[in-house]
Design a protein around this motif. Sequence first.
Motif, PDB file in Angstrom:
ATOM      1  N   ALA A   1     110.506 -28.638  69.697  1.00 28.55           N
ATOM      2  CA  ALA A   1     111.633 -28.016  70.385  1.00 28.55           C
ATOM      3  C   ALA A   1     111.584 -28.437  71.841  1.00 28.55           C
ATOM      4  N   GLN A   2     112.677 -28.916  72.372  1.00 27.14           N
ATOM      5  CA  GLN A   2     112.716 -29.373  73.750  1.00 27.14           C
ATOM      6  C   GLN A   2     112.808 -28.164  74.677  1.00 27.14           C
ATOM      7  N   GLU A   3     111.828 -28.018  75.544  1.00 29.37           N
ATOM      8  CA  GLU A   3     111.864 -26.971  76.551  1.00 29.37           C
ATOM      9  C   GLU A   3     112.511 -27.549  77.794  1.00 29.37           C
ATOM     10  N   LEU A   4     113.685 -27.114  78.103  1.00 31.54           N
ATOM     11  CA  LEU A   4     114.426 -27.641  79.235  1.00 31.54           C
ATOM     12  C   LEU A   4     114.259 -26.720  80.439  1.00 31.54           C
ATOM     13  N   PRO A   5     114.395 -27.276  81.644  1.00 33.61           N
ATOM     14  CA  PRO A   5     114.241 -26.468  82.851  1.00 33.61           C
ATOM     15  C   PRO A   5     115.193 -25.269  82.849  1.00 33.61           C
ATOM     16  N   GLY A   6     114.694 -24.163  83.325  1.00 29.98           N
ATOM     17  CA  GLY A   6     115.537 -22.984  83.475  1.00 29.98           C
ATOM     18  C   GLY A   6     115.886 -22.298  82.170  1.00 29.98           C
ATOM     19  N   GLY A   7     115.155 -22.581  81.084  1.00 30.40           N
ATOM     20  CA  GLY A   7     115.453 -21.936  79.804  1.00 30.40           C
ATOM     21  C   GLY A   7     116.834 -22.275  79.304  1.00 30.40           C
ATOM     22  N   ALA A   8     117.148 -23.532  79.235  1.00 30.09           N
ATOM     23  CA  ALA A   8     118.485 -23.998  78.870  1.00 30.09           C
ATOM     24  C   ALA A   8     118.947 -23.442  77.525  1.00 30.09           C
ATOM     25  N   GLN A   9     120.228 -23.546  77.293  1.00 28.27           N
ATOM     26  CA  GLN A   9     120.853 -22.949  76.128  1.00 28.27           C
ATOM     27  C   GLN A   9     120.527 -23.678  74.833  1.00 28.27           C
ATOM     28  N   TYR A  10     120.273 -24.982  74.885  1.00 29.05           N
ATOM     29  CA  TYR A  10     120.107 -25.758  73.657  1.00 29.05           C
ATOM     30  C   TYR A  10     118.692 -26.274  73.484  1.00 29.05           C
ATOM     31  N   ALA A  11     118.283 -26.353  72.241  1.00 33.80           N
ATOM     32  CA  ALA A  11     117.000 -26.943  71.865  1.00 33.80           C
ATOM     33  C   ALA A  11     117.282 -27.998  70.810  1.00 33.80           C
ATOM     34  N   VAL A  12     116.415 -28.989  70.743  1.00 33.79           N
ATOM     35  CA  VAL A  12     116.521 -30.034  69.732  1.00 33.79           C
ATOM     36  C   VAL A  12     115.280 -29.955  68.863  1.00 33.79           C
ATOM     37  N   ILE A  13     115.489 -29.954  67.559  1.00 32.40           N
ATOM     38  CA  ILE A  13     114.387 -29.909  66.607  1.00 32.40           C
ATOM     39  C   ILE A  13     114.421 -31.198  65.797  1.00 32.40           C
ATOM     40  N   PHE A  14     113.283 -31.903  65.776  1.00 31.55           N
ATOM     41  CA  PHE A  14     113.173 -33.152  65.035  1.00 31.55           C
ATOM     42  C   PHE A  14     112.278 -32.929  63.821  1.00 31.55           C
ATOM     43  N   GLY A  15     112.663 -33.493  62.705  1.00 27.00           N
ATOM     44  CA  GLY A  15     111.829 -33.520  61.515  1.00 27.00           C
ATOM     45  C   GLY A  15     111.641 -34.963  61.108  1.00 27.00           C
ATOM     46  N   SER A  16     110.393 -35.434  61.087  1.00 22.89           N
ATOM     47  CA  SER A  16     110.145 -36.840  60.791  1.00 22.89           C
ATOM     48  C   SER A  16     109.885 -37.053  59.304  1.00 22.89           C
ATOM     49  N   TYR A  17     109.969 -38.300  58.896  1.00 20.92           N
ATOM     50  CA  TYR A  17     109.714 -38.698  57.522  1.00 20.92           C
ATOM     51  C   TYR A  17     108.410 -39.480  57.467  1.00 20.92           C
ATOM     52  N   PRO A  18     107.436 -39.032  56.672  1.00 21.12           N
ATOM     53  CA  PRO A  18     106.193 -39.790  56.543  1.00 21.12           C
ATOM     54  C   PRO A  18     106.488 -41.196  56.022  1.00 21.12           C
ATOM     55  N   GLY A  19     105.914 -42.186  56.678  1.00 22.41           N
ATOM     56  CA  GLY A  19     106.113 -43.562  56.251  1.00 22.41           C
ATOM     57  C   GLY A  19     107.347 -44.217  56.839  1.00 22.41           C
ATOM     58  N   ASP A  20     108.194 -43.471  57.542  1.00 17.09           N
ATOM     59  CA  ASP A  20     109.382 -44.051  58.168  1.00 17.09           C
ATOM     60  C   ASP A  20     109.572 -43.395  59.536  1.00 17.09           C
ATOM     61  N   GLU A  21     108.853 -43.928  60.512  1.00 16.70           N
ATOM     62  CA  GLU A  21     108.839 -43.297  61.829  1.00 16.70           C
ATOM     63  C   GLU A  21     110.149 -43.417  62.596  1.00 16.70           C
ATOM     64  N   LYS A  22     111.081 -44.241  62.123  1.00 15.32           N
ATOM     65  CA  LYS A  22     112.357 -44.388  62.824  1.00 15.32           C
ATOM     66  C   LYS A  22     113.488 -43.562  62.202  1.00 15.32           C
ATOM     67  N   MET A  23     113.175 -42.763  61.186  1.00 13.81           N
ATOM     68  CA  MET A  23     114.162 -41.896  60.539  1.00 13.81           C
ATOM     69  C   MET A  23     113.846 -40.460  60.935  1.00 13.81           C
ATOM     70  N   LEU A  24     114.838 -39.766  61.470  1.00 18.92           N
ATOM     71  CA  LEU A  24     114.641 -38.393  61.913  1.00 18.92           C
ATOM     72  C   LEU A  24     115.751 -37.480  61.423  1.00 18.92           C
ATOM     73  N   ASP A  25     115.366 -36.282  61.015  1.00 19.82           N
ATOM     74  CA  ASP A  25     116.325 -35.201  60.841  1.00 19.82           C
ATOM     75  C   ASP A  25     116.409 -34.512  62.193  1.00 19.82           C
ATOM     76  N   VAL A  26     117.614 -34.302  62.676  1.00 22.42           N
ATOM     77  CA  VAL A  26     117.816 -33.734  64.002  1.00 22.42           C
ATOM     78  C   VAL A  26     118.720 -32.516  63.888  1.00 22.42           C
ATOM     79  N   GLN A  27     118.311 -31.439  64.557  1.00 20.79           N
ATOM     80  CA  GLN A  27     119.145 -30.253  64.657  1.00 20.79           C
ATOM     81  C   GLN A  27     119.273 -29.884  66.128  1.00 20.79           C
TER      82      GLN A  27
END
Length: 172
Positions: A22-48
């Motif tokens: 989860a991205q901690e942004l300065p000042g407790g920003a409103q949005y966070a980004v969550i990444f889910g990686s795939y084993p064996g494929d480091e360039k493929m990400l699930d992003v929320q």
Amino acid sequence: RKGFILLSVIIAFILIVSTVLAQELPGGAQYAVIFGSYPGDEKMLDVQVYDRISKEVVFSKTIENVNINHYHHYEVHHGNLYILKEVGDTSGDNWAHELWLYNTEGERLLFSSKGLDFRVASDESYIALVYPLPPDYFYGGLGFLDLAGGEVLQEFSFEYIDEALSIGLAGW
């Protein structure tokens, strides 16, 4: 039945092994980004992209060719995700970094260059870009991309700047 069990085990493995950041942004920003990686494929990400105030997911997407090893591979502003991809064969000259915008309306390629770095203005009006300049791509340059018009409005070359004074975007 065996196929279903194997698929269930694989899905469970992916969920357990997924890297969640989860991205901690300065000042407790409103949005966070969550990444889910795939084993064996480091360039493929699930992003929320998650809204911390409404406690809702703004959007969710699987994105390919994300360069997670780049020290600054994404930013999020107002629910918009700016993410750096690396496409092509990096063992040769046929590759590029691509800056993409993802949001609830879709996705859009914003800029492409080898060795790209970026910072998005807090109001998202401009994006500062650092990248090698033609014709020989030896010297770097600083450009300002107008997000509304999609074009680089101003570009400065580092060719005549002392190396000790080189411009970086880390503090921008």
